[in-house]
Design a protein around this motif. Sequence first.
Motif, mmCIF file in Angstrom:
data_model
loop_
_atom_site.group_PDB
_atom_site.id
_atom_site.type_symbol
_atom_site.label_atom_id
_atom_site.label_comp_id
_atom_site.label_asym_id
_atom_site.label_seq_id
_atom_site.Cartn_x
_atom_site.Cartn_y
_atom_site.Cartn_z
ATOM 1 N N THR A 173 -49.849 -24.353 -38.171
ATOM 2 C CA THR A 173 -50.998 -25.216 -37.893
ATOM 3 C C THR A 173 -51.760 -25.535 -39.171
ATOM 4 O O THR A 173 -52.130 -26.694 -39.424
ATOM 5 C CB THR A 173 -51.930 -24.547 -36.874
ATOM 6 N N SER A 177 -52.044 -29.314 -41.061
ATOM 7 C CA SER A 177 -53.297 -29.946 -41.456
ATOM 8 C C SER A 177 -53.294 -30.289 -42.944
ATOM 9 O O SER A 177 -53.746 -31.371 -43.347
ATOM 10 C CB SER A 177 -54.463 -29.013 -41.115
ATOM 11 N N ARG A 200 -50.600 -32.856 -36.224
ATOM 12 C CA ARG A 200 -49.816 -32.187 -35.186
ATOM 13 C C ARG A 200 -48.335 -32.534 -35.303
ATOM 14 O O ARG A 200 -47.471 -31.652 -35.209
ATOM 15 C CB ARG A 200 -50.338 -32.572 -33.812
#
Length: 225
Positions: A173, A177, A200
Amino acid sequence: MNLLRRSAKTNDADEGVSMSKGAPAQAGAAAAAAAAATVAAKQVGKGRPTPKRSEAEGRRRGPVAPPPKTQREAIKRSRAGTKSLSKDERRALSAERREKMARGDQAFLMTRDKGDIRAFVRDQVDLRRNFAGLLMPMAIISFIILLIPNAYLQTFGPLVLLVLILAAVADTTVLGSRLAKQVRAEFPNGDGTTLSRTGRALGFYAFNRAIMPRRWRVPKPRVKR
């Protein structure tokens, strides 16, 4: 004298009438001769009647099929097109395609791997060590542990695997980003593809890349750790 003049005029009138009557006949004969010459020239040049349009074009082709939308459809069409090849030729063609795909040739990559942005993401994943890379080995180890009749190992083995899964998700994750920011800076106008550039989507693509052992990744890594 008057009689001689009248006879001369009568002869001239008769000749004019005969010439006026013979002119259409001569014109019609000339037209018929020209038509016959044209037909003869066509017969000498071709020697056969003009074929129909359908006969000249032969069997009409059907509509052109649209490009394949998925890799499975592309493989299916490729197999249908190589049925006429021998077994050795199909094997050589398949090996050549795998080699070009491993090298990162854009023409042979899957749709999800095409574009400079996806190549950039692959390089960023290959540059670092990822927690997701530990999932496959730990899954195999946990399966072996479950076969051992030991209560301690059977209790804590799955817990260790669960912790690694959570760590891999958190790491991916954060990586997604960061990749989204880098992609916006490196490719402000995109790379010409319609693939999503959100954090995502890039994180999921990076996770699928990182979970595979380095030697099994396709395309092959271009950078060292």
